[in-house]
Scaffold this motif. Sequence first.
Motif, PDB file in Angstrom:
ATOM      1  N   LEU A  71       0.803  -1.223   0.000  1.00  0.00           N
ATOM      2  CA  LEU A  71       0.000   0.000   0.000  1.00  0.00           C
ATOM      3  C   LEU A  71       0.830   1.265   0.000  1.00  0.00           C
ATOM      4  CD1 LEU A  71      -2.779  -1.054   2.543  1.00  0.00           C
ATOM      5  CD2 LEU A  71      -2.787  -1.236   0.062  1.00  0.00           C
ATOM      6  N   ASN A  72       2.132   1.151   0.251  1.00  0.00           N
ATOM      7  CA  ASN A  72       2.991   2.337   0.222  1.00  0.00           C
ATOM      8  C   ASN A  72       3.496   2.649  -1.179  1.00  0.00           C
ATOM      9  OD1 ASN A  72       4.515   0.008   0.180  1.00  0.00           O
ATOM     10  ND2 ASN A  72       6.283   0.951   1.193  1.00  0.00           N
ATOM     11  N   GLU A  73       3.149   1.794  -2.166  1.00  0.00           N
ATOM     12  CA  GLU A  73       3.578   2.026  -3.544  1.00  0.00           C
ATOM     13  C   GLU A  73       2.777   3.171  -4.163  1.00  0.00           C
ATOM     14  OE1 GLU A  73       5.858   0.632  -5.501  1.00  0.00           O
ATOM     15  OE2 GLU A  73       6.613  -0.891  -4.107  1.00  0.00           O
ATOM     16  N   ARG A  74       3.408   3.911  -5.110  1.00  0.00           N
ATOM     17  CA  ARG A  74       2.727   4.939  -5.889  1.00  0.00           C
ATOM     18  C   ARG A  74       3.144   4.779  -7.349  1.00  0.00           C
ATOM     19  NH1 ARG A  74       0.685   4.630  -1.809  1.00  0.00           N
ATOM     20  NH2 ARG A  74       0.133   6.253  -0.288  1.00  0.00           N
ATOM     21  N   ALA A  95      -4.696   4.325  -3.174  1.00  0.00           N
ATOM     22  CA  ALA A  95      -3.659   3.654  -2.397  1.00  0.00           C
ATOM     23  C   ALA A  95      -3.416   4.371  -1.076  1.00  0.00           C
ATOM     24  CB  ALA A  95      -2.363   3.578  -3.209  1.00  0.00           C
ATOM     25  N   ALA A  96      -3.389   5.717  -1.131  1.00  0.00           N
ATOM     26  CA  ALA A  96      -3.162   6.493   0.088  1.00  0.00           C
ATOM     27  C   ALA A  96      -4.299   6.279   1.092  1.00  0.00           C
ATOM     28  CB  ALA A  96      -3.023   7.973  -0.260  1.00  0.00           C
ATOM     29  N   ARG A  97      -5.524   6.263   0.576  1.00  0.00           N
ATOM     30  CA  ARG A  97      -6.661   6.063   1.475  1.00  0.00           C
ATOM     31  C   ARG A  97      -6.684   4.648   2.041  1.00  0.00           C
ATOM     32  NH1 ARG A  97     -11.178   9.237  -2.207  1.00  0.00           N
ATOM     33  NH2 ARG A  97     -10.367  11.350  -1.828  1.00  0.00           N
ATOM     34  N   LEU A  98      -6.341   3.675   1.191  1.00  0.00           N
ATOM     35  CA  LEU A  98      -6.272   2.302   1.696  1.00  0.00           C
ATOM     36  C   LEU A  98      -5.213   2.174   2.780  1.00  0.00           C
ATOM     37  CD1 LEU A  98      -6.596   0.204  -1.592  1.00  0.00           C
ATOM     38  CD2 LEU A  98      -8.238   0.316   0.284  1.00  0.00           C
ATOM     39  N   GLN A  99      -4.073   2.848   2.544  1.00  0.00           N
ATOM     40  CA  GLN A  99      -2.997   2.784   3.536  1.00  0.00           C
ATOM     41  C   GLN A  99      -3.445   3.435   4.842  1.00  0.00           C
ATOM     42  OE1 GLN A  99       0.653   4.777   2.439  1.00  0.00           O
ATOM     43  NE2 GLN A  99       1.873   3.369   3.663  1.00  0.00           N
ATOM     44  N   LEU A 107      -6.367   8.612 -14.311  1.00  0.00           N
ATOM     45  CA  LEU A 107      -6.511   7.282 -13.702  1.00  0.00           C
ATOM     46  C   LEU A 107      -5.381   7.009 -12.726  1.00  0.00           C
ATOM     47  CD1 LEU A 107      -7.798   4.488 -13.466  1.00  0.00           C
ATOM     48  CD2 LEU A 107      -6.517   3.806 -15.502  1.00  0.00           C
ATOM     49  N   ALA A 108      -4.149   7.350 -13.111  1.00  0.00           N
ATOM     50  CA  ALA A 108      -3.002   7.145 -12.226  1.00  0.00           C
ATOM     51  C   ALA A 108      -3.162   7.949 -10.937  1.00  0.00           C
ATOM     52  CB  ALA A 108      -1.711   7.532 -12.948  1.00  0.00           C
ATOM     53  N   HIS A 109      -3.625   9.197 -11.080  1.00  0.00           N
ATOM     54  CA  HIS A 109      -3.839  10.031  -9.893  1.00  0.00           C
ATOM     55  C   HIS A 109      -4.901   9.414  -8.981  1.00  0.00           C
ATOM     56  CE1 HIS A 109      -4.066  13.622  -7.452  1.00  0.00           C
ATOM     57  NE2 HIS A 109      -5.363  13.717  -7.682  1.00  0.00           N
ATOM     58  N   SER A 110      -5.965   8.889  -9.591  1.00  0.00           N
ATOM     59  CA  SER A 110      -7.023   8.262  -8.793  1.00  0.00           C
ATOM     60  C   SER A 110      -6.503   7.019  -8.069  1.00  0.00           C
ATOM     61  CB  SER A 110      -8.200   7.875  -9.691  1.00  0.00           C
ATOM     62  OG  SER A 110      -8.755   9.016 -10.306  1.00  0.00           O
ATOM     63  N   LEU A 111      -5.661   6.243  -8.758  1.00  0.00           N
ATOM     64  CA  LEU A 111      -5.091   5.053  -8.120  1.00  0.00           C
ATOM     65  C   LEU A 111      -4.179   5.435  -6.958  1.00  0.00           C
ATOM     66  CD1 LEU A 111      -4.283   2.811 -11.226  1.00  0.00           C
ATOM     67  CD2 LEU A 111      -6.045   2.425  -9.503  1.00  0.00           C
ATOM     68  N   ASN A 112      -3.412   6.512  -7.123  1.00  0.00           N
ATOM     69  CA  ASN A 112      -2.559   6.977  -6.025  1.00  0.00           C
ATOM     70  C   ASN A 112      -3.394   7.402  -4.828  1.00  0.00           C
ATOM     71  OD1 ASN A 112      -0.047   6.525  -7.195  1.00  0.00           O
ATOM     72  ND2 ASN A 112       0.015   8.512  -8.185  1.00  0.00           N
TER      73      ASN A 112
END
Length: 492
Positions: free
Chosen positions: A232-235, A255-259, A247-252
């Motif tokens: 989850l720390n990956e970006r 990931a931040a929210r999941l983390q 899309l990449a920004h949304s995935l980041n």
Amino acid sequence: MKSLNLKLILLYVASVFMIVTTVFMVNEHSAYERSETTAVQLMEIGPGYINSATLDTIEVEARNQGENIFDILSEFITGTTATGILETFHPVFPLLGPGGRGDSTTITLLPELFRSSDNYYLIDDPSSEIGPLIISDNYFSSTISLFIDGPPWRRLYYSQVDGYDDLVIIGSLDIRFLPEKNWLGKVPGDVLLVTPLVMVAALLLGSIITRITVSPVIRLTRFSEKLAAGSLNERTGFTSKDELGRLAHSLNLMAARLQDTFNSQKKFVSDAAHELKTPLASMKTAVTGALINSKTKEEYHQLIDFLSRKIDVQERLITDLLLQAKADEVDSVTACQLVDIADLVARAAGEFEPIFDEKGLNFTPDTAELPPHRKLYVKGDAGQLLHLFSNLFDNAAKYTPAGGRVGICITADDENVFIKVRDTGGGIAPEHLDKIFDRFYKISADRTPESGFGLGLSICRGIAVRHGGEITVESEPGEGSVFTVRLPLYFG
């Protein structure tokens, strides 16, 4: 076919072939239109007489049938195209070469046969399908001139006129500009001729374009696979202003929210375990000591009283944990009903009025800012909302000293209702304001059961959010605090 890269290359190649085919179709059709236009400009069409007929005899025959020969000729001649002649007329001399005449073809001037000022000529050849043909230079001047003086470059076609055995319509076309009737049939040959070059260019350009297009997708796919594996720390590190960049920004962000959620859950489990373990440890110690050492009846009563109080604490903590878990559920608002929020807040305040009186607090409800006779309805779970405001009143009673004041104010705009709970307690320091809604967060170091477990405000926030609203706080040390709950109004 599992490779998106290969699919896109094949799609690009197919698209290129479709474009090339379309271009050839347009080109061949344009060539046909140009040749048709030129052929019509050079075309000569008019009457022809066979079987030694003359204009006089044809006119007489037409009059006998109640017709005008010139109307008949005009009907045949008007609007006839070169393609129409090629498709519906028949060659006069089918065995002649491309030049339109052979060595045995003769053309003879016949002025004595007609009364008009036109010159008439007899064209004859053994291969003629209709025999000797008489035509006028009024209709066929270029044809006659070429047949007499130069390369004829003309081919004659005829069509029989119904009801007249001796009259035909003659079409004379310049064989150098004949329109291609089957222009569409030439397209496959044109495409086949350039297929090798088109195939190489399409594959090369398709590979380059596909690589540029698919490469970001591959990167984002690998990134999502890492997220699924728990990294989850990956970006992504992918930046672009197009749809893939968004899309990449949304995935980041995901990931931040999941983390954050994962870290929050870990902290929640750790804190809950600590809060549960500490009382259990003291209870175990007390029970173990009682089993090892004999106790008096009074000491056993003290032990039972101690265990009873600890069990009460554990029960309250477990209840709060269950409420917190329920508030965190996405679909926790299961009992969707219309709730008169002013009435519900009044119920919660009424339950705490004895406590306010006991502590010597002045309670001042204020709904003066509401429009008269207006009911404020929200949609949700009345039980959860009642627990939210009960927690706020409980905090106000707990942290406001005797002689202080607790107030409640309800206001509304066109979309939301705002419930403010004020107190004149000690207030909250700025460094704590953004943390007091976190689970198990306590401003003081006091960890006694009477000080609570640090779950009340977290539960309040969860309930407010699940009802489409929010809860905020304004406070200054020594000035008291104001908690504001915003809930969307229901207008159904």
